[in-house]
Design a protein around this motif. Structure first.
Motif, PDB file in Angstrom:
ATOM      1  N   PHE A 107       0.832  -1.200   0.000  1.00  0.00           N
ATOM      2  CA  PHE A 107       0.000   0.000   0.000  1.00  0.00           C
ATOM      3  C   PHE A 107       0.870   1.254   0.000  1.00  0.00           C
ATOM      4  O   PHE A 107       0.704   2.140  -0.812  1.00  0.00           O
ATOM      5  CB  PHE A 107      -0.937  -0.027   1.210  1.00  0.00           C
ATOM      6  N   TYR A 108       1.862   1.270   0.912  1.00  0.00           N
ATOM      7  CA  TYR A 108       2.659   2.488   1.091  1.00  0.00           C
ATOM      8  C   TYR A 108       3.904   2.484   0.220  1.00  0.00           C
ATOM      9  O   TYR A 108       4.550   1.453   0.048  1.00  0.00           O
ATOM     10  CB  TYR A 108       3.053   2.655   2.565  1.00  0.00           C
ATOM     11  N   THR A 109       4.211   3.668  -0.316  1.00  0.00           N
ATOM     12  CA  THR A 109       5.420   3.811  -1.134  1.00  0.00           C
ATOM     13  C   THR A 109       6.445   4.683  -0.416  1.00  0.00           C
ATOM     14  O   THR A 109       7.559   4.838  -0.884  1.00  0.00           O
ATOM     15  CB  THR A 109       5.063   4.434  -2.494  1.00  0.00           C
TER      16      THR A 109
ATOM     17  N   ASP B 157      -1.179  -7.033  12.010  1.00  0.00           N
ATOM     18  CA  ASP B 157      -0.368  -6.091  11.247  1.00  0.00           C
ATOM     19  C   ASP B 157       0.370  -5.185  12.237  1.00  0.00           C
ATOM     20  O   ASP B 157       0.057  -5.175  13.436  1.00  0.00           O
ATOM     21  CB  ASP B 157      -1.242  -5.270  10.280  1.00  0.00           C
ATOM     22  N   ASP B 158       1.327  -4.432  11.708  1.00  0.00           N
ATOM     23  CA  ASP B 158       2.079  -3.536  12.590  1.00  0.00           C
ATOM     24  C   ASP B 158       1.227  -2.349  13.016  1.00  0.00           C
ATOM     25  O   ASP B 158       1.254  -1.936  14.166  1.00  0.00           O
ATOM     26  CB  ASP B 158       3.397  -3.085  11.935  1.00  0.00           C
ATOM     27  N   VAL B 159       0.451  -1.783  12.060  1.00  0.00           N
ATOM     28  CA  VAL B 159      -0.333  -0.581  12.372  1.00  0.00           C
ATOM     29  C   VAL B 159      -1.593  -0.539  11.517  1.00  0.00           C
ATOM     30  O   VAL B 159      -1.583  -0.967  10.357  1.00  0.00           O
ATOM     31  CB  VAL B 159       0.526   0.691  12.150  1.00  0.00           C
ATOM     32  N   ALA B 160      -2.667  -0.069  12.094  1.00  0.00           N
ATOM     33  CA  ALA B 160      -3.860   0.280  11.319  1.00  0.00           C
ATOM     34  C   ALA B 160      -3.815   1.796  11.162  1.00  0.00           C
ATOM     35  O   ALA B 160      -4.058   2.523  12.131  1.00  0.00           O
ATOM     36  CB  ALA B 160      -5.127  -0.147  12.043  1.00  0.00           C
ATOM     37  N   ASP B 161      -3.474   2.243   9.971  1.00  0.00           N
ATOM     38  CA  ASP B 161      -3.328   3.693   9.730  1.00  0.00           C
ATOM     39  C   ASP B 161      -4.609   4.195   9.070  1.00  0.00           C
ATOM     40  O   ASP B 161      -5.523   4.675   9.747  1.00  0.00           O
ATOM     41  CB  ASP B 161      -2.086   3.928   8.860  1.00  0.00           C
ATOM     42  N   THR B 162      -4.757   4.024   7.752  1.00  0.00           N
ATOM     43  CA  THR B 162      -6.070   4.289   7.166  1.00  0.00           C
ATOM     44  C   THR B 162      -7.017   3.145   7.527  1.00  0.00           C
ATOM     45  O   THR B 162      -8.229   3.297   7.493  1.00  0.00           O
ATOM     46  CB  THR B 162      -5.994   4.369   5.625  1.00  0.00           C
ATOM     47  N   GLY B 163      -6.448   1.973   7.809  1.00  0.00           N
ATOM     48  CA  GLY B 163      -7.249   0.785   8.113  1.00  0.00           C
ATOM     49  C   GLY B 163      -7.583  -0.034   6.871  1.00  0.00           C
ATOM     50  O   GLY B 163      -8.148  -1.127   6.976  1.00  0.00           O
ATOM     51  N   LYS B 164      -7.197   0.469   5.705  1.00  0.00           N
ATOM     52  CA  LYS B 164      -7.628  -0.190   4.463  1.00  0.00           C
ATOM     53  C   LYS B 164      -6.977  -1.564   4.264  1.00  0.00           C
ATOM     54  O   LYS B 164      -7.588  -2.467   3.705  1.00  0.00           O
ATOM     55  CB  LYS B 164      -7.321   0.716   3.270  1.00  0.00           C
ATOM     56  N   THR B 165      -5.734  -1.696   4.715  1.00  0.00           N
ATOM     57  CA  THR B 165      -5.058  -2.986   4.562  1.00  0.00           C
ATOM     58  C   THR B 165      -5.754  -4.044   5.420  1.00  0.00           C
ATOM     59  O   THR B 165      -6.087  -5.135   4.941  1.00  0.00           O
ATOM     60  CB  THR B 165      -3.570  -2.862   4.949  1.00  0.00           C
ATOM     61  N   LEU B 166      -6.004  -3.710   6.671  1.00  0.00           N
ATOM     62  CA  LEU B 166      -6.687  -4.662   7.570  1.00  0.00           C
ATOM     63  C   LEU B 166      -8.078  -4.997   7.042  1.00  0.00           C
ATOM     64  O   LEU B 166      -8.520  -6.146   7.093  1.00  0.00           O
ATOM     65  CB  LEU B 166      -6.837  -4.050   8.960  1.00  0.00           C
TER      66      LEU B 166
ATOM     67  N   GLU C 129      -2.660   1.633  16.573  1.00  0.00           N
ATOM     68  CA  GLU C 129      -3.788   2.083  15.758  1.00  0.00           C
ATOM     69  C   GLU C 129      -3.746   3.602  15.678  1.00  0.00           C
ATOM     70  O   GLU C 129      -3.243   4.269  16.587  1.00  0.00           O
ATOM     71  CB  GLU C 129      -5.125   1.601  16.306  1.00  0.00           C
ATOM     72  N   LYS C 130      -4.223   4.120  14.560  1.00  0.00           N
ATOM     73  CA  LYS C 130      -4.300   5.582  14.420  1.00  0.00           C
ATOM     74  C   LYS C 130      -5.775   5.973  14.473  1.00  0.00           C
ATOM     75  O   LYS C 130      -6.650   5.191  14.066  1.00  0.00           O
ATOM     76  CB  LYS C 130      -3.641   6.005  13.111  1.00  0.00           C
ATOM     77  N   PRO C 131      -6.047   7.184  14.956  1.00  0.00           N
ATOM     78  CA  PRO C 131      -7.442   7.582  15.191  1.00  0.00           C
ATOM     79  C   PRO C 131      -8.302   7.545  13.934  1.00  0.00           C
ATOM     80  O   PRO C 131      -9.506   7.320  14.016  1.00  0.00           O
ATOM     81  CB  PRO C 131      -7.322   9.023  15.709  1.00  0.00           C
TER      82      PRO C 131
ATOM     83  N   TRP D 170       3.701   9.436  12.490  1.00  0.00           N
ATOM     84  CA  TRP D 170       4.309   8.390  11.669  1.00  0.00           C
ATOM     85  C   TRP D 170       5.217   7.568  12.583  1.00  0.00           C
ATOM     86  O   TRP D 170       5.951   8.108  13.403  1.00  0.00           O
ATOM     87  CB  TRP D 170       5.109   8.976  10.502  1.00  0.00           C
ATOM     88  N   ILE D 171       5.114   6.244  12.487  1.00  0.00           N
ATOM     89  CA  ILE D 171       5.840   5.370  13.404  1.00  0.00           C
ATOM     90  C   ILE D 171       7.107   4.849  12.728  1.00  0.00           C
ATOM     91  O   ILE D 171       7.059   4.377  11.587  1.00  0.00           O
ATOM     92  CB  ILE D 171       4.966   4.158  13.799  1.00  0.00           C
ATOM     93  N   ASN D 172       8.217   4.919  13.459  1.00  0.00           N
ATOM     94  CA  ASN D 172       9.433   4.250  13.012  1.00  0.00           C
ATOM     95  C   ASN D 172       9.483   2.882  13.686  1.00  0.00           C
ATOM     96  O   ASN D 172       9.656   2.802  14.911  1.00  0.00           O
ATOM     97  CB  ASN D 172      10.677   5.045  13.418  1.00  0.00           C
TER      98      ASN D 172
HETATM   99  P1  5GP Z   1      -3.144   1.198   6.297  1.00  0.00           P
HETATM  100  O1  5GP Z   1      -3.691   0.300   5.226  1.00  0.00           O
HETATM  101  O2  5GP Z   1      -3.790   0.958   7.629  1.00  0.00           O
HETATM  102  O3  5GP Z   1      -3.178   2.647   5.901  1.00  0.00           O
HETATM  103  O4  5GP Z   1      -1.612   0.895   6.434  1.00  0.00           O
HETATM  104  C1  5GP Z   1      -1.110  -0.396   6.534  1.00  0.00           C
HETATM  105  C2  5GP Z   1       0.365  -0.495   6.290  1.00  0.00           C
HETATM  106  O5  5GP Z   1       0.986   0.745   5.920  1.00  0.00           O
HETATM  107  C3  5GP Z   1       1.089  -0.902   7.541  1.00  0.00           C
HETATM  108  O6  5GP Z   1       1.093  -2.296   7.666  1.00  0.00           O
HETATM  109  C4  5GP Z   1       2.473  -0.336   7.338  1.00  0.00           C
HETATM  110  O7  5GP Z   1       3.263  -1.227   6.581  1.00  0.00           O
HETATM  111  C5  5GP Z   1       2.250   0.922   6.547  1.00  0.00           C
HETATM  112  N1  5GP Z   1       2.162   2.083   7.450  1.00  0.00           N
HETATM  113  C6  5GP Z   1       1.057   2.818   7.716  1.00  0.00           C
HETATM  114  N2  5GP Z   1       1.321   3.769   8.628  1.00  0.00           N
HETATM  115  C7  5GP Z   1       2.630   3.631   8.952  1.00  0.00           C
HETATM  116  C8  5GP Z   1       3.506   4.323   9.878  1.00  0.00           C
HETATM  117  O8  5GP Z   1       3.130   5.242  10.605  1.00  0.00           O
HETATM  118  N3  5GP Z   1       4.795   3.883   9.911  1.00  0.00           N
HETATM  119  C9  5GP Z   1       5.270   2.869   9.134  1.00  0.00           C
HETATM  120  N4  5GP Z   1       6.561   2.530   9.251  1.00  0.00           N
HETATM  121  N5  5GP Z   1       4.464   2.191   8.269  1.00  0.00           N
HETATM  122  C10 5GP Z   1       3.165   2.567   8.192  1.00  0.00           C
END
Ligand code: 5GP
Length: 163
Positions: free
Chosen positions: A63-65, A95-104, A125-127, A143-145
């Motif tokens: 998902f992320y570039t 997963d490591d993080v639910a950011d947008t949540g779209k991957t989960l 998780e992000k809000p 943003w998480i390292n």
């Molecule tokens: P989502 O689909 O919830 O937006 O993001 C899922 C994936 O994006 C995560 O599994 C992770 O690989 C990457 N990602 C999203 N947010 C972050 C972040 O804050 N830090 C890092 N390192 N990766 C993220």
């Protein structure tokens, strides 16, 4: 928004144990742990050990570039998981993080018709996440390292997936 949330290997050890304890305390006993590659693989392995679950599956989603830059939608990458293998299972999707949540959401929907139950677990998780993970260690809007992806690769490879 804070600039960065830094997860060190040391703190990750605590995070993964506490996350596993939260799953165990809830009474959920997964028969399969499904890690989303690549970011969810290390947490999935840690949870599988801590929850004494030997069935560890993976699926790859891209998902992320870059930092906060992403494709239009998350995309599953081969090799594809055979959903028949999930039939009747109690699956903990990690997963490591639910950011947008779209991957989960994508992985949860992919499994939904086949599993007996599915739960989701993330370190962060992000809000804004569209899906509320069943288990999350912490919430942040930074943003998480992560310790596994903060350092550059020791070697750069191009076109590996095309080979
Ligand atoms: P989502 O689909 O919830 O937006 O993001 C899922 C994936 O994006 C995560 O599994 C992770 O690989 C990457 N990602 C999203 N947010 C972050 C972040 O804050 N830090 C890092 N390192 N990766 C993220």
């Amino acid at each position: 928004m804070a600039e960065r949330e830094i997860l060190t290997w040391d703190l990750y050890g605590t995070a993964s144990r506490e996350l596993a304890q939260a799953v165990a305390d809830s009474g959920y006993a997964p028969t399969i742990v499904l890690g989303i590659a690549r970011g969810g693989l290390i947490p999935a392995g840690s949870l599988a050990y801590a929850l004494d679950c030997k069935n560890l599956f993976t699926m790859s989603v891209e998902f992320y570039t870059g930092v906060d830059t992403r494709l239009d939608v998350p995309v599953m990458l081969p090799p594809f998981l055979d959903r028949a293998d999930l039939t009747g299972a109690d699956v903990l999707i990690v997963d490591d993080v639910a950011d947008t949540g779209k991957t989960l959401e994508l992985v949860h929907d992919f499994c939904a018709d086949h599993v007996r139950t599915a739960r989701t677990a993330v370190i962060y998780e992000k809000p804004q996440s569209t899906i509320k993970p069943d288990f999350a260690w912490r919430t942040t809007d930074a943003w998480i390292n992560f310790p596994w992806s903060t350092m550059p690769p020791v070697v750069r490879r191009t076109g590996v997936l095309d080979a």
